[in-house]
Enzyme design. Sequence first.
Site, PDB file in Angstrom:
ATOM      1  N   ASP A  49      39.798  22.822  39.250  1.00  0.00           N
ATOM      2  CA  ASP A  49      40.519  24.647  39.851  1.00  0.00           C
ATOM      3  C   ASP A  49      42.068  24.448  39.522  1.00  0.00           C
ATOM      4  O   ASP A  49      41.990  23.375  40.364  1.00  0.00           O
ATOM      5  CB  ASP A  49      39.923  25.127  40.855  1.00  0.00           C
ATOM      6  CG  ASP A  49      40.928  26.114  42.224  1.00  0.00           C
ATOM      7  OD1 ASP A  49      40.601  27.722  40.995  1.00  0.00           O
ATOM      8  OD2 ASP A  49      41.699  26.114  43.030  1.00  0.00           O
ATOM      9  N   CYS A  71      30.969  32.229  47.734  1.00  0.00           N
ATOM     10  CA  CYS A  71      29.832  30.632  48.597  1.00  0.00           C
ATOM     11  C   CYS A  71      29.527  30.102  47.142  1.00  0.00           C
ATOM     12  O   CYS A  71      28.755  30.328  46.789  1.00  0.00           O
ATOM     13  CB  CYS A  71      29.461  30.985  50.057  1.00  0.00           C
ATOM     14  SG  CYS A  71      28.578  29.326  50.161  1.00  0.00           S
ATOM     15  N   GLU A 104      39.199  27.081  34.010  1.00  0.00           N
ATOM     16  CA  GLU A 104      39.280  28.699  34.207  1.00  0.00           C
ATOM     17  C   GLU A 104      40.086  29.595  33.419  1.00  0.00           C
ATOM     18  O   GLU A 104      40.696  29.063  33.050  1.00  0.00           O
ATOM     19  CB  GLU A 104      39.221  29.352  35.570  1.00  0.00           C
ATOM     20  CG  GLU A 104      40.177  29.467  36.313  1.00  0.00           C
ATOM     21  CD  GLU A 104      40.504  29.484  37.561  1.00  0.00           C
ATOM     22  OE1 GLU A 104      40.164  30.476  37.517  1.00  0.00           O
ATOM     23  OE2 GLU A 104      40.818  28.469  38.348  1.00  0.00           O
ATOM     24  N   CYS A 123      31.891  31.209  55.234  1.00  0.00           N
ATOM     25  CA  CYS A 123      31.187  31.465  54.852  1.00  0.00           C
ATOM     26  C   CYS A 123      29.979  33.189  55.729  1.00  0.00           C
ATOM     27  O   CYS A 123      30.090  32.420  56.550  1.00  0.00           O
ATOM     28  CB  CYS A 123      30.072  30.876  54.051  1.00  0.00           C
ATOM     29  SG  CYS A 123      28.645  32.075  53.008  1.00  0.00           S
ATOM     30  N   CYS A 127      25.561  29.360  49.052  1.00  0.00           N
ATOM     31  CA  CYS A 127      24.677  29.611  48.663  1.00  0.00           C
ATOM     32  C   CYS A 127      24.523  31.838  47.970  1.00  0.00           C
ATOM     33  O   CYS A 127      24.284  32.088  47.445  1.00  0.00           O
ATOM     34  CB  CYS A 127      24.541  30.694  50.485  1.00  0.00           C
ATOM     35  SG  CYS A 127      25.883  31.705  51.427  1.00  0.00           S
ATOM     36  N   ASP A 165      39.905  26.115  47.123  1.00  0.00           N
ATOM     37  CA  ASP A 165      40.284  25.624  46.148  1.00  0.00           C
ATOM     38  C   ASP A 165      38.824  24.826  45.504  1.00  0.00           C
ATOM     39  O   ASP A 165      38.275  24.435  44.405  1.00  0.00           O
ATOM     40  CB  ASP A 165      41.448  24.537  45.999  1.00  0.00           C
ATOM     41  CG  ASP A 165      42.878  25.252  45.834  1.00  0.00           C
ATOM     42  OD1 ASP A 165      43.111  26.979  45.491  1.00  0.00           O
ATOM     43  OD2 ASP A 165      43.419  24.568  46.686  1.00  0.00           O
ATOM     44  N   CYS A 222      26.188  31.458  55.249  1.00  0.00           N
ATOM     45  CA  CYS A 222      25.101  30.392  55.779  1.00  0.00           C
ATOM     46  C   CYS A 222      26.126  29.577  56.526  1.00  0.00           C
ATOM     47  O   CYS A 222      25.890  28.268  56.857  1.00  0.00           O
ATOM     48  CB  CYS A 222      24.775  29.240  54.327  1.00  0.00           C
ATOM     49  SG  CYS A 222      26.400  28.557  53.460  1.00  0.00           S
TER      50      CYS A 222
HETATM   51 ZN   LIG Z   1      27.521  30.729  52.088  1.00  0.00          ZN
END
Ligand SMILES: [Zn+2]
Length: 401
Positions: free
Chosen positions: A174, A310, A257, A329, A313, A339, A332
């Site tokens: 990233d 996330c 990216e 998150c 998950c 980053d 989870c």
């Molecule tokens: Zn999560």
Amino acid sequence: MIAQYKYRFYPTDQQKNSLAKLFGCARYVWNEALAHCHAVGKYLGYNHLSSRLTKLKESVQWLREVSSVALQQSLRHLEDAYQRFFNKEGGAPRFKKKRSEQSATLMSNAFSLQGKGVYLAKIGVVKPIWSRELPSQPSSVTVIKDSAERYFLSFVVEVKPEKIEAKSLSIGVDLGIKTFATCSDGTKYHSPDYTPLYNRIARLQKQLARRVKGSNRWERTRLQIAKLHCRIEDMRTDFLHKLSTKLTNENQVVCLEDLNVRGMMKNRKLSKAISRQGWRMFRTLCKAKSEKFQRELRILDRWEATSQHCSKCGWHWGKLDLSTRTVVCDNCNAVHCRDENAARCIEQVGMGQALRATVGVRPTLKRTWRSFCVAGRRPCKTTEPKGSVASVSEASRILAL
Ligand SMILES: [Zn+2]
């Protein structure tokens, strides 16, 4: 595989004179041909311009004092520039200036390697500093004089790809401003601090503005500024080279990216910092090196929302503000560095896993709001917001450090 090997050299005063002539003629031919194309209103092609050059040489005597190969190459480069423009890979060719970087290219019929020296047609033998050996017989050489008046020879050579076992299978990278690169394995790379040098440039730039243009003092300050710019450029190139070598050498697949740099540059507060990073060059270097080490470089689609999910998950928490560095998150309860999370998502997408946007049950407005209060953070609004689900979950999930 083709590569460029660049060496510095120190010409004698006499050689400097003949090099200035060579650069001047190459620049003249480029500018003259470009102006002609502008006047006609279209690009005329190499063959036409080349036969024009032959006629031009009859009227412009001093063009015969330099190697004709370099002048032909000037037209070849113009053709390449137009080709890139037509393929939408670059902007329209521009006129060359006397004070910016100068260069002229000689093909193998106009130069030869002689022991430790290099013979250049109509210039003589120059002695570059051989910092490393040439891997093969060069097909062409470009003589460069940069704006800080340093001279280089840049050879085009054929190199063989290297075979080294990769340490790990894949990595996601990233790119950012504060931290240049954050990798999915958690390592962070900071680019060198260019600010002191840029501050000195700003000071000298003011001085330059007060000088009489073209005077000796003006020239002296201009050279000082050019030297500082070159120093920054060297620092950046060195850093990007080392980092791209390390990443491509150690990993079989590198995922990056596709950044919308042009769009980001429109943000006036960030444009300066972004232009100093050299993201585009980093990508180019990674691409070249993945070829060299027989690795794979995967560029993600620009619209892949890697910072909105996330990495553990796949929960979608929506857009984050740029100032948000840490995210918790919803689903989870994992605490992520922004980053690092993005880098992991980049790796996942690059390796063919879709970000699981629909995992789990999307919480109702109420639940999101409660969990926000449980987290013990001061809400930014005192009443329950009426906005979309995304904006609520966004507000609730952000912990600014
Ligand atoms: Zn999560």
